[in-house]
Design a protein around this motif. Structure first.
Motif, PDB file in Angstrom:
ATOM      1  N   SER A 253       0.841  -1.198   0.000  1.00 36.26           N
ATOM      2  CA  SER A 253       0.000   0.000   0.000  1.00 36.26           C
ATOM      3  C   SER A 253       0.873   1.244   0.000  1.00 36.26           C
ATOM      4  N   VAL A 254       0.317   2.320  -0.527  1.00 37.75           N
ATOM      5  CA  VAL A 254       0.999   3.611  -0.607  1.00 37.75           C
ATOM      6  C   VAL A 254       0.240   4.599   0.266  1.00 37.75           C
ATOM      7  N   MET A 255       0.961   5.275   1.177  1.00 41.43           N
ATOM      8  CA  MET A 255       0.319   6.187   2.131  1.00 41.43           C
ATOM      9  C   MET A 255       0.609   7.646   1.854  1.00 41.43           C
ATOM     10  N   GLY A 256       1.157   7.944   0.696  1.00 42.82           N
ATOM     11  CA  GLY A 256       1.407   9.338   0.348  1.00 42.82           C
ATOM     12  C   GLY A 256       2.873   9.703   0.457  1.00 42.82           C
ATOM     13  N   SER A 257       3.191  10.899  -0.011  1.00 38.52           N
ATOM     14  CA  SER A 257       4.573  11.355  -0.051  1.00 38.52           C
ATOM     15  C   SER A 257       5.033  11.818   1.321  1.00 38.52           C
ATOM     16  N   VAL A 258       6.274  11.446   1.682  1.00 43.25           N
ATOM     17  CA  VAL A 258       6.825  11.913   2.954  1.00 43.25           C
ATOM     18  C   VAL A 258       7.276  13.363   2.857  1.00 43.25           C
ATOM     19  N   ALA A 259       7.180  13.958   1.672  1.00 41.46           N
ATOM     20  CA  ALA A 259       7.483  15.390   1.560  1.00 41.46           C
ATOM     21  C   ALA A 259       6.460  16.201   2.340  1.00 41.46           C
TER      22      ALA A 259
END
Length: 763
Positions: free
Chosen positions: A225-231
């Motif tokens: 799963s992808v939880m979004g950018s850590v930026a």
């Protein structure tokens, strides 16, 4: 005369009194029935011999050979009869090995536990099975085998199934595929093949399922799963949520059940809608689960007395035992609060709407009416299931400003009829509190203020107001009333218990206070106000903060338990959480127990729940620690992210921790903690002095001590790990010569002790 046999066939000495070794062995082998009464019964100790036995047990406690856990005596470092375990590996024979999910952060290694095979009894439901990666509630059995783990366990319940997934940052590589950077410093990178990337892009926070390609192959995996950018810092709280396995999305069945719920009608409830109850909360609170009101007692036999009303949202009306809402609430245990979000225990339809005591809206509540004398002694209390209507929603600063002479348009109309009577009642209750003398460790709580993009704006320490203390004292008294009522009704419940500090922690604190010439009570005389005496002697001294930190570290962790141990810090014999059922499952259990035992209608506790209280208490205690760890780690990561662009800058700090490995330094203005390895302090050889909480140079006698003000330079910041490393700029100060001589003797002692241990073990 024949000698009596102790349990297990061991002979007792003449006279029937067990010797010290026999008692210690019995406690180790029978952790679930090792109270003073159990021991006396097991060895048939009667009459005057009970006094002698009590003296032996007290000596064993004072020497640190026994410790108290609830009503039981246990060997220090032992596991409770029911505990939460994480299954981590298999031994050479293929048996599962687990470790306790909770363990004190005192440097000791948590014990290994051998998981027994669960046998299915005839006619019984199939016992739960578990595997590596599972967290389980288990019954613990001390091992009678000198080889292997000291404990074995049998699974009672699988708490959560973990997929063996890891959290990290995806870094793309040219040509496709990539790697996952772990969020923990000691984690390993994982190779992601091109067909395992999924929708991940460079810099995304991802959850990865691992699979080894061959016995000695590279660790590989695929993105789950992808939880979004850590930026975006808004993803940082998701790291803690996923790393700790905190449920953060509600199943469809739970949401459906919440949406179908309807407002409550008056029915058989008492009508309290004309009582001018008000809510007083933080300015940004979204749910309001407690309301208060006070008035002078008009009983002529109680001159100067007051009546205090505390009304708590009736969550038990909506969240019934066995429902989908109830199952999910127990799975979460409590709400979790991050700087940028809240992970609630209950869906918003329940927590922020139907159960929130909104201004001017009819709401169901479970309420307590308490009567106090002018001296602050409680005369009596009664519980009621009511319909109420909050007269006003206030925040702490707003209520305090009105009392301090600066009311606004809203509070001006409430000043005489509502607010002043509340403060007058608080003064009365304060007399009782002063007589009780709870632990007065009032350490300020830091809060992060975030910008709209989720980045840290500033760290603030909110003013500690009488408005805060008033609400706290009213809630404490309501909690006490709940515990007293249920005990009187002989109703099983979950207590909030806080044990006295362990003997080891007491001795560490005592040795430290000796260096400041501050006396400290011996173990037998220790009370909460013993610490208050210590704190008062340190007040306005250069070492005040240092002493407060050490007193805080000496305290035990409060937990939930079906057995009443009392609350050491509050100096209360009976205490249960009753006042926050929107955000704590323990409070919901207490509400159900009150409803059932007092005959207040539907939604009372069930026999099935009563039978499971030991399991529920163990679970929610674990979930509370999980929430605390996740909240703390998120704050650390946000601050590290905030300071990552300030590498090389100098800051004023304070030594907040001392270990053999180095110093922890706090930056007060940021609420940040970083580490200075001992190897970077200088050319001297630094010795750890536990009694003085110091690192001292062997040659120069100069060093650093807990509480010292120092100047440091930020050398490294690792945002995803929440880690900061500093360089020391301040020169160490000359420390007492006792520190150096103490360690010369200690080093000599450790050499001889080590030699003795090696001879005993046959090395």
């Amino acid at each position: 005369m024949t000698k009596k046999s102790a349990p297990g066939g061991r002979k007792q000495p003449d006279g029937g009194m067990p010797d010290r070794e026999t008692i210690l062995r019995f406690v180790a082998e029978h952790p679930a029935r090792s109270s003073k009464r159990d021991i006396a019964k097991a060895f048939s100790v009667r009459g005057h011999d009970r006094v002698l036995l009590k003296g032996i047990l007290r000596d064993l406690e004072d020497e640190g050979l026994l410790a108290r856990r609830r009503k039981q005596l246990v060997r220090p470092g032992s596991l409770p009869p029911v505990t939460v375990l994480d299954i981590t590996s298999r031994d050479d024979d293929g048996y599962l090995i687990a470790r306790p999910a909770e363990w004190p952060e005192d440097g000791s290694v948590p014990p290994a536990v051998l998981m027994r095979h669960n046998r299915q009894a005839k006619g019984k439901a199939k016992a739960p099975s578990a595997g590596i990666g599972d967290r389980v509630l288990a019954r613990i059995f001390p091992s009678d085998n000198d080889v292997g783990p000291a404990y074995s366990a049998r699974v009672m319940k699988v708490l959560e199934k973990q997929r063996g997934a890891l959290l990290g940052v995806f870094r793309a590589t040219p040509g496709g595929g990539g790697r996952m950077e772990p969020i923990e410093r000691r984690g390993k990178e994982i190779t992601i093949d091109i067909d395992g990337v999924g929708k991940a892009e460079d810099g995304d926070l991802v959850e990865v399922e691992t699979a080894r390609s061959g016995r000695y192959g590279m660790l590989r995996g695929k993105v789950l799963s992808v939880m979004g950018s850590v930026a975006s810092e808004k993803a940082i709280s998701m790291i803690a949520i996923h790393a700790h396995g905190i449920p953060y999305t509600f199943p469809a069945a739970v949401l459906s059940e919440a949406e179908k719920a309807k407002p409550v009608s008056l029915g058989k409830r008492e009508d309290w809608r004309k009582i001018p109850l008000v809510t007083i909360d933080p300015f940004d609170a979204k749910d309001h689960d407690d309301a208060v009101y006070a008035e002078p007692d008009d009983n002529p036999e109680n001159p100067g007395g007051v009546v205090v009303y505390v009304a708590i949202a009736d969550v038990s009306h909506y969240v019934r035992p066995g429902s989908a809402l109830d199952g999910e609430a127990l799975k979460r245990g409590n709400s979790v609060y991050f700087p940028d979000r809240v992970v609630p225990m209950l869906p918003e339809r329940i927590s922020n709407d139907l159960c929130s005591l909104k201004e001017g809206v009819d709401r169901p509540a479970l309420a307590v009416r308490m009567v106090y004398s002018a001296q602050g002694r409680k005369i009596g209390h009664t519980f009621h299931r009511v319909m109420m209507k909050s007269l006003a929603r206030l925040n702490y600063a707003q209520a305090q400003a009105a009392i301090d002479g600066a009311p606004d348009d809203k509070t001006e109309t409430l000043l005489d009829g509502v607010l002043r009577p509340l403060w007058e009642a608080y003064a009365v209750l304060g007399r009782g509190r002063d007589r009780r003398q709870p632990l007065e460790l009032d350490i300020p709580e830091k809060k992060l203020r975030l910008k709209e993009d989720g980045t840290v704006d500033k760290v603030v320490i909110p003013d500690r107001l009488d408005a805060h203390r008033l609400i706290e004292e009213f809630m404490i008294q309501a909690n006490v009333a709940a515990a007293e009522t249920l005990e009187k009704k002989r109703q099983a419940l979950i207590y909030r218990v806080h044990d006295a500090p362990s003997l080891a922690k007491q001795e560490t604190l005592r040795e430290f206070l000796k260096t400041l010439n501050i006396p400290f009570a011996r173990a037998g005389q220790l009370r909460a106000n013993s610490f208050n005496g210590v704190l008062s002697k340190a007040r306005d001294k250069p070492y005040e903060i240092m002493v407060s930190e050490m007193v805080l570290r000496s305290q035990s962790q409060a937990v939930y338990s079906p057995d009443n141990l009392g609350h050491f810090g509050l100096n209360l014999m009976k205490y249960a959480h009753f006042t926050s059922p929107i955000r704590r499952y323990a409070d919901l259990i207490v509400h159900r127990a009150l409803i059932g035992s007092l005959g207040l209608g539907e939604g009372g506790i069930t026999p099935k729940e009563e039978d499971a209280l030991e399991e529920i208490a163990a679970e929610i205690s674990t979930f509370e620690r999980r929430a605390m760890a996740a909240e703390r780690e998120t704050v650390d990561r946000l601050i590290a992210h905030h300071l990552a662009e300030r590498i090389g800058e100098d800051f004023d700090g304070r030594v907040s921790g001392v270990t053999k490995a180095g110093l922890f330094v706090s930056l007060q203005q940021f609420g940040a903690d970083g580490f200075i390895p001992v190897s970077t302090l200088g050319l001297d050889y630094y010795i750890y002095d536990e009694a003085h909480q110091a690192l001292v140079g062997e040659k120069t006698g100069k060093g650093y001590r807990l509480g010292d003000s120092v100047e440091v330079r930020l050398a490294e910041a690792i945002p995803l790990a929440g880690s900061l490393r500093f360089e020391m700029l301040s020169e160490g100060r000359k420390l007492p010569t006792a520190t150096r001589s103490f360690h010369k003797s200690k080093r000599g002692a450790s050499k001889s002790n080590g030699a003795r241990k090696r001879r005993r073990r046959g090395y």
